[in-house]
Write an enzyme that holds these catalytic residues in place. Structure first.
Site, PDB file in Angstrom:
ATOM      1  N   LYS A   1      48.069 -77.050  92.783  1.00 14.55           N
ATOM      2  CA  LYS A   1      48.339 -76.105  93.754  1.00 14.55           C
ATOM      3  C   LYS A   1      48.153 -76.768  94.887  1.00 14.55           C
ATOM      4  O   LYS A   1      49.019 -75.933  96.719  1.00 14.55           O
ATOM      5  CB  LYS A   1      47.239 -74.945  93.815  1.00 14.55           C
ATOM      6  CG  LYS A   1      47.061 -73.698  92.681  1.00 14.55           C
ATOM      7  CD  LYS A   1      46.996 -72.969  93.215  1.00 14.55           C
ATOM      8  CE  LYS A   1      47.150 -71.790  91.104  1.00 14.55           C
ATOM      9  NZ  LYS A   1      46.998 -72.322  89.580  1.00 14.55           N
TER      10      LYS A   1
HETATM   11  C1  LIG Z   1      47.534 -72.345  88.997  1.00 15.02           C
HETATM   12  C2  LIG Z   1      46.886 -73.305  87.463  1.00 15.02           C
HETATM   13  C3  LIG Z   1      48.296 -73.101  86.994  1.00 15.02           C
HETATM   14  C4  LIG Z   1      49.668 -72.340  86.093  1.00 15.02           C
HETATM   15  O1  LIG Z   1      49.857 -72.009  87.057  1.00 15.02           O
HETATM   16  P1  LIG Z   1      51.296 -71.011  87.074  1.00 15.02           P
HETATM   17  O2  LIG Z   1      52.627 -71.859  88.246  1.00 15.02           O
HETATM   18  O3  LIG Z   1      50.523 -69.516  88.045  1.00 15.02           O
HETATM   19  O4  LIG Z   1      52.318 -70.810  86.163  1.00 15.02           O
HETATM   20  C5  LIG Z   1      47.939 -74.189  85.457  1.00 15.02           C
HETATM   21  N1  LIG Z   1      46.889 -75.259  86.206  1.00 15.02           N
HETATM   22  C6  LIG Z   1      46.216 -75.315  87.256  1.00 15.02           C
HETATM   23  C7  LIG Z   1      45.117 -76.263  86.779  1.00 15.02           C
HETATM   24  C8  LIG Z   1      46.336 -74.030  88.175  1.00 15.02           C
HETATM   25  O5  LIG Z   1      45.411 -74.244  88.314  1.00 15.02           O
END
Ligand SMILES: *Cc1c(COP(=O)(O)O)cnc(C)c1O
Length: 497
Positions: free
Chosen positions: A114
């Protein structure tokens, strides 16, 4: 001169708006999500393939989407986002294991993917506010079940013209996650534990966004609310950059010949990350299959295999918690594209989702989604995958990445498709040291996450990221605990109104 890219809603044919307006609004007034009216094409034949940086590729990609930003504005946002907050100058390094390449998106401030978007969103937002003559300070409200809160805090901390309030369920997040948040620096940050569950935090935040009286009061005092959630195009578009970057790097290093396609595997929850890969493909990046990997909450696996999206099922808590999601909000954008950009058709499906918890797409739409493949891993398969990679290669996967790696191996077995493959690695194993230790050193037990972190470092030989070291010794700055009824008062108090 580039063509202008404008943004329209997935649920109506209301007039399109500029990128900066879409970033400020987040969601369309009709409840739809903003999508580019046309997806711009990127010329992949860069002259000096070897001489680019992450920031340069990010600029190439974002300048095609955020066309109302000047070159200077956009470069300024990019330089402020992708700097020494990352623990490697490469920003998004690739690690080769056989014919697959792990794209490590966990080198930012909170060691999870993120950060790739939340480190730039605050700068895009304040630039967008300036461009639209908004004088108010922007107040970000976020409810978090763990990861997003910290990444948003880290992104917005000390960004002039912004404030951020994060609500988390007291007792409902992991010890490391809580520590990450309550030690957050920045005079404009505020973290509050709510004596309730995540859903109550989320509903509380939604209620504040809809409170007209509060909105007016804020406006008089020079504030306005905004949201940093993953449906904002200011989060989606920056994620396109690392797919283009990976392709260019594999080309530059001779792993791919010109126009050779690669496959991409993405551990998926809200469908934001994999949608960015789809957009990279539509821009012209030579990508063949988009493999969508789910955990036990396999709504998307079922969707890609049957054409039916059905959230009416038990919600399962897994060791890849950031993918424990039954409504993948960004999927709406793909649905809209699959209808051939028909807002009425998409709106009807979303209405059905709201009323019955499910919808089914047509055969024509299914055919339009040929590049998507659904895979999933159970809890046992996830842990086994971590153990297996470690034993055979010494490379340590976090549980989310392990779901993707398992999905990749399943796909390989079923198809023999030996194209070079990008496996998107979304978190550092240090963020989930308990599950990782269960897989690679099951005899070690401790309730103290920092003991497990030390043991993980000994077992794996991978040094502890500075983000973990920092929180271990940092002073606690946020101690406020409140009930869900007090959320409004908490915000007013923080803003002194
Ligand atoms: C948010 C997240 C995901 C999923 O990503 P999306 O864009 O919501 O599909 C996968 N792995 C981690 C570690 C995340 O923080």
């Amino acid at each position: 001169m580039n063509m202008e890219t404008l943004y329209r809603s997935t649920r109506s044919d209301a007039a399109p708006i500029t990128a900066s307006q879409a970033i400020l609004q987040g969601i369309a007034p009709d409840g739809g999500l903003y999508v580019p009216v046309n997806i711009p094409k990127l010329d992949m034949d860069f002259v000096n393939v070897k001489d680019f940086t992450y920031q340069e590729i990010a600029y190439k990609v974002m300048s095609l989407f955020f066309t109302d930003f000047t070159e200077e504005e956009l470069k300024d946002c990019i330089n402020k986002a992708y700097d020494s907050k990352f623990d490697t100058e490469e920003i998004a390094p690739l690690v080769q294991i056989n014919d697959s390449y792990f794209l490590e998106l966990f080198h930012g401030a909170t060691i999870a993917f993120k950060d790739m978007a939340l480190s730039i969103l605050p700068h895009l937002m304040t630039t967008a506010a300036r461009k639209n003559q908004i004088k108010n300070e922007i107040v970000i409200l976020t409810a978090t079940s763990g990861d997003t809160g910290k990444a948003a805090l880290a992104g917005f901390a000390d960004v002039p013209g912004t404030r951020i309030v994060v609500f988390y369920p007291k007792g409902g997040v992991s010890k490391v996650q809580e520590r990450q948040m309550v030690t957050q620096k920045g005079e404009n940050t505020h973290v509050v534990g709510i004596t309730s569950n995540f859903d109550d935090c989320q509903s509380g935040v939604k209620a504040l966004f809809c409170d007209e009286e509060l909105k007016n009061e804020l406006n008089q005092k020079g504030y306005q609310f905004s949201s940093a959630n993953s449906i904002n195009i200011g989060r989606l578009i920056p994620q396109v950059a690392y797919y283009v970057f990976s392709y260019m790097k594999l080309r530059a290093e001779g792993h791919l010949y010109p126009n050779e396609e690669m496959n991409v595997v993405v551990p998926t929850g809200n469908f934001g990350n994999i949608l960015a890969a789809y957009i990279a493909k539509r821009m012209g990046t030579p990508i063949d299959k988009l493999i969508c990997a789910s955990n036990d909450n396999k709504v998307l696996y079922d969707f890609f295999n049957t054409g039916v999206y059905d959230k009416n099922r038990e919600f399962i808590l897994t060791c890849s918690p950031s993918m424990d999601i039954l409504i993948s909000s960004n999927l709406e954008r793909l649905i809209f594209f699959l209808t051939g950009n028909d807002a009425q058709k998409n709106a009807a499906l979303m209405q059905s989702l709201k009323e019955t918890g499910k919808y089914e797409i047509t055969d024509e739409m299914k055919a339009a989604a040929v590049e998507f493949v659904g895979e999933y891993a159970t809890e046992a398969q996830t842990i086994e995958t971590i153990a297996d990679y470690f034993k055979k290669t010494g490379y340590v996967l976090d549980p989310h990445t392990a779901v993707a790696a398992f999905g990749y191996n399943e796909y390989l077995k079923a198809t023999n498709d030996t194209k070079k493959t990008l496996i998107v690695s979304t978190a550092s194993p240090y963020k989930f040291s308990d599950s990782v230790m269960k897989a690679i050193a099951p005899s070690v037990h401790s309730d103290d996450p920092f003991v497990l972190i030390d043991e993980l470092s000994k077992a794996s030989g991978v040094s502890i990221p500075k983000a973990i070291d920092e929180i271990k010794n940092a002073p606690v700055r946020h101690t406020k605990v409140a009930s869900k009824e007090d959320m409004k008062e908490v915000v007013k108090e923080f803003l002194n109104i």
